[in-house]
Design an enzyme around this catalytic site. Structure first.
Site, short mmCIF file in Angstrom:
data_model
loop_
_atom_site.label_atom_id
_atom_site.label_comp_id
_atom_site.label_asym_id
_atom_site.label_seq_id
_atom_site.Cartn_x
_atom_site.Cartn_y
_atom_site.Cartn_z
N ASP A 224 68.53 28.49 53.71
CA ASP A 224 67.29 28.02 53.12
C ASP A 224 66.88 29.10 52.11
O ASP A 224 67.35 30.24 52.17
CB ASP A 224 66.21 27.79 54.18
CG ASP A 224 65.10 26.88 53.67
OD1 ASP A 224 64.36 26.32 54.49
OD2 ASP A 224 64.98 26.74 52.43
C1 GLC Z 1 62.23 25.33 50.89
C2 GLC Z 1 62.52 24.35 51.99
C3 GLC Z 1 63.84 23.65 51.85
C4 GLC Z 1 64.12 23.40 50.39
C5 GLC Z 1 64.33 24.75 49.72
C6 GLC Z 1 64.54 24.61 48.21
O1 GLC Z 1 61.70 26.51 51.41
O2 GLC Z 1 62.42 24.87 53.33
O3 GLC Z 1 63.75 22.41 52.57
O4 GLC Z 1 65.29 22.60 50.23
O5 GLC Z 1 63.27 25.66 49.98
O6 GLC Z 1 63.36 24.18 47.63
#
Ligand code: GLC
Length: 744
Positions: A224
């Site tokens: 993430d």
């Molecule tokens: C965010 C989210 C994730 C997302 C990523 C990119 O923190 O937790 O679901 O795909 O960052 O935006």
């Protein structure tokens, strides 16, 4: 290794760059070796394409959120949604969509529940697999997220989920397991949090042992955004790609770890190879983003998912001539999606009031705002006055954006007070009242008994205004069923005492008893149960048949049941199959009352009957046994229950299953048996044959010895409860060992 010939040509610097994102949304290219860069964007309910260095996202089409699409219980529909998103990705030259998001709804308070599917892992896994198949059928990648135990937003970057292995396997990982085994997602996205003291981004158990070695995952794991803790430890654990790209700060950890041997070049090469494999799995083709067609699909998906929760005296569907007062600002500013990384720059939002006016005799009053919980008394009174002039009031209620989003959790499950006040005023006046809810997660409904009809539309995407209007006026017969329980009050929820934790760790003390598994085990009433939903027609179930009444746990069981549309209009019914262990569970791991293990959605014309078939296998009956780290089916009698909901079981038949694999009974070493069975001279005896010998009357054990034998009394029990002098214990032990042929 899929591309050893490429990996061996890479320099170390290129390898280090490849396992790190390139900017916020890309993988790193190595043109000289034909390694392209691919772009990834959020999902999961549409394309949030943000160009590098920008913040605004391109215009796209906003589909219904996961909280609603799961209520369709329709694998084909989710696959269709995936296919469409895949084509949109192709049109926008996006190689991978960051979805689906499938964390289990442990608490109704989680701010991202709108994005997630269900409290049930089986439903979660099935709809996730369908979505993934759809997207990937178009040559586009997916990222199944957030792996794992990311069930709250509070301290999401750092909380430690303390969860037992059985709950982890049966509840929190099972959806990922199904999706991996059924659809081989291009990637999984590891979560921010820790699990039992280990960062998800560094957990070899999670990212390699379970995901790859047990489940056979062949894709790549990405982090993430900002979830990487130590990059070198992540690589060693199986975290292939750090997102987003960074100022190379973390690269230093890789170089150092390679130098001091805590990371091997083989481990690095393995991750590099997976990134090359990921990039090469993406197959570009020319595509056109058909906004109108996709917009219309969002409407259809919403129509197939919206849940009719109450319809007293069939007040719905509305007749075109009925005078209808539409109340609440959501009617003109519909709440269609959740906040955060999933937020879509919509192509065109259907306004509910416009769609209603196009179908009936409609007036409108704002009543209360759509963006918060303040209100003007005068506006509320004006709304009541408007309703008094009408035959039916339709209250467009729901949760304002500020109530729920990625990044924070709710602290209660109430609707804004103005909405509850208005509904109560209307029902107290005896005005027929329909409540339409636009919310991303469970809410309580103190007026549920008084309202005449309740329609749960959740966050239904940019076509929701039309979908809601078509359902209210009966152009579509609602067929959705709840993918989560609506409790009577938040305090009834099993996670309530342990949510959101102390800011450091969160105890998943309820273990496997999540959602309906808890409420049913405790025989608690709920507002609306898992799997519940009404229709404008009625259905009957008959002729449940199992192709065997006895089997081994290694056999498969075929189940058929007939479903009939007993009403006077076309409709779709979601048939649910639950498994229930009916045996005596004393002395073995307890099971939920029932668990969803299959479902099917069947379309029926009035009077039509269709036969629905299911096939169950070992895992349909199994629980996870930590002692043997495997799934076991205890010898027992199991009910196959066919339900219109988790509480409305229409038919049931039983099957006797004999286990081919059991676990050694756990015997504490400080018990009489522990003593005997630990003794090398007598360990060939087992609990069974010791008791059998006693039961067969061969022995003349003292009452204390029998008590000790029969219920695992600790040896001290013989002293504490025996009315014999202490040396009696030794005599008993002598008696027991005599049995074991021990002569000395
Ligand atoms: C965010 C989210 C994730 C997302 C990523 C990119 O923190 O937790 O679901 O795909 O960052 O935006």
């Amino acid at each position: 290794m899929n591309y050893p010939e490429i990996v061996e040509q890479l320099t170390l610097e290129e390898k280090i760059r490849l396992v790190t994102g390139y900017g916020s949304w890309h993988t790193y290219p190595v043109e000289r070796l034909g390694i392209e860069s691919i772009m990834m964007t959020d999902g999961p309910i549409g394309l949030r394409k943000v160009d590098e260095g920008e913040t605004a996202s391109h215009v796209s089409v906003c589909f219904p959120s996961g909280c609603l699409t799961a209520c369709s219980f329709d694998r084909d529909l989710l696959e269709k949604m995936g296919e469409t998103l895949g084509e949109e990705c192709q049109a926008y030259e996006v190689g991978m969509i960051l979805g689906p998001a499938i964390n289990i709804k442990r608490s109704p308070l989680c701010g991202r529940n709108f994005e997630y599917y269900s409290e049930d892992p089986y439903l979660t896994g099935e709809v996730a697999a369908a979505y993934i198949k759809g997207v990937q059928s178009k040559g586009v990648g997916t990222s199944l997220k957030h792996y794992a135990m990311n069930n709250q937003e509070y301290r999401r970057m750092s909380y430690d989920a303390i969860v037992d292995e059985r709950a982890m396997r049966e509840i929190y990982l099972a959806g990922y397991e199904t999706a991996v085994k059924k659809s081989q997602p291009t990637t999984l996205m590891c979560s921010y949090n820790l699990i039992n003291g280990e960062h998800a981004s560094e957990s070899k158990k999670l990212l390699t042992d379970i995901l790859r070695d047990e489940w056979g995952f062949q894709g790549a794991v990405i982090s993430d955004w900002g979830a990487v803790h130590y990059r070198d430890k992540g690589l060693a654990a199986g975290l292939d790609l750090e997102m987003p790209g960074n100022n190379w700060a973390n690269q230093g950890f890789i170089r150092t770890a390679l130098a001091d041997g805590t990371l091997t070049i083989k481990e690095l090469d393995t991750c590099v190879d997976r990134i090359i494999t990921l990039v090469k799995r993406i197959v570009k083709h020319p595509a056109k983003f058909d906004f109108e067609k996709d917009h219309d699909l969002t409407r259809r998906i919403a129509e197939e998912s919206i849940v009719l929760l109450k319809n007293k005296n069939n007040i719905l569907p509305l007749a075109p001539e009925t005078k209808v007062a539409v109340l609440g600002e959501f009617a003109v500013k519909p709440r269609i999606q959740g906040g955060g990384s999933a937020f879509i720059n919509c192509y065109g939002v259907d306004i509910t009031l416009d769609q209603l006016k196009g179908r009936g005799n409609v007036t409108y009053s704002k009543a209360f705002p759509s963006d918060g919980d303040t209100w003007e008394e005068a506006e509320l009174e004006a709304a009541v006055a408007c309703a008094k002039e009408a035959e039916v009031a339709v209250v467009m209620a729901g949760l304002p954006d500020v109530y729920e989003s990625e990044g924070f959790d709710r602290t209660h499950i109430h609707l804004p007070e103005a909405q509850n006040l208005l509904i109560r005023k209307l029902t107290d006046l005896g005005i027929p009242t329909v409540v339409v809810l636009q919310n991303g997660a469970v809410v309580d409904m103190p007026w549920a008994d008084a309202a005449d009809a309740i329609v749960e539309a959740y966050l239904a995407g940019e076509g929701s205004g039309t979908a809601i209007a078509r359902i209210l006026y009966g152009e579509v017969n609602p067929s959705g069923k709840l993918a989560e329980t609506f409790p009577l009050q938040l305090e009834d929820n099993p996670s309530y005492l342990n949510f959101p934790g102390d800011g450091y760790s969160v105890r998943y003390a309820e273990s496997i008893y999540v959602g309906y598994r808890y409420y049913q085990k405790k025989r608690m009433n709920v507002l609306f149960p898992f799997g519940y939903g009404l229709s404008y027609t009625t259905f009957s179930y008959s002729n449940l048949r199992l192709d065997r009444s006895e089997m081994l746990d290694t056999d498969e069981l075929n189940v058929t049941v007939d479903v009939t549309n007993t009403g006077n209009r076309f409709g779709k019914e979601i048939v649910q199959l639950y498994v229930s262990d009916k045996g005596d569970q004393t002395g073995r791991p307890q099971r939920p009352v029932r668990e969803l293990k299959e479902f099917a959605k069947v379309a029926l014309e009035p009077g039509e009957t269709k036969t629905v078939s299911f096939r169950l296998s070992k895992r349909s009956f199994a629980y996870y046994e930590e002692q043997v780290k495997d799934w076991l089916v205890p010898t027992s009698e199991y009910a196959i229950e066919i339900g219109a909901s988790s509480k409305d079981i229409r038919l049931s038949e039983t099957v006797k299953i004999t286990a081919t694999k059991t676990v050694p009974l756990k015997i504490r070493p400080d018990t009489v048996f522990g003593e005997l069975l630990r003794d090398p001279r007598t360990k060939q005896y087992t609990l069974d044959n010791l008791i059998k010998q006693e039961a067969s009357g061969i022995l003349s054990f003292s009452p204390e010895a029998i008590a000790a034998l029969m219920d695992h009394n600790p040896i001290r029990g013989l002293r504490n409860f025996s009315n014999q002098p202490p040396q009696r214990v030794d005599e008993i032990m002598v008696e027991l060992k005599k049995l074991a042929g021990d002569t000395d």
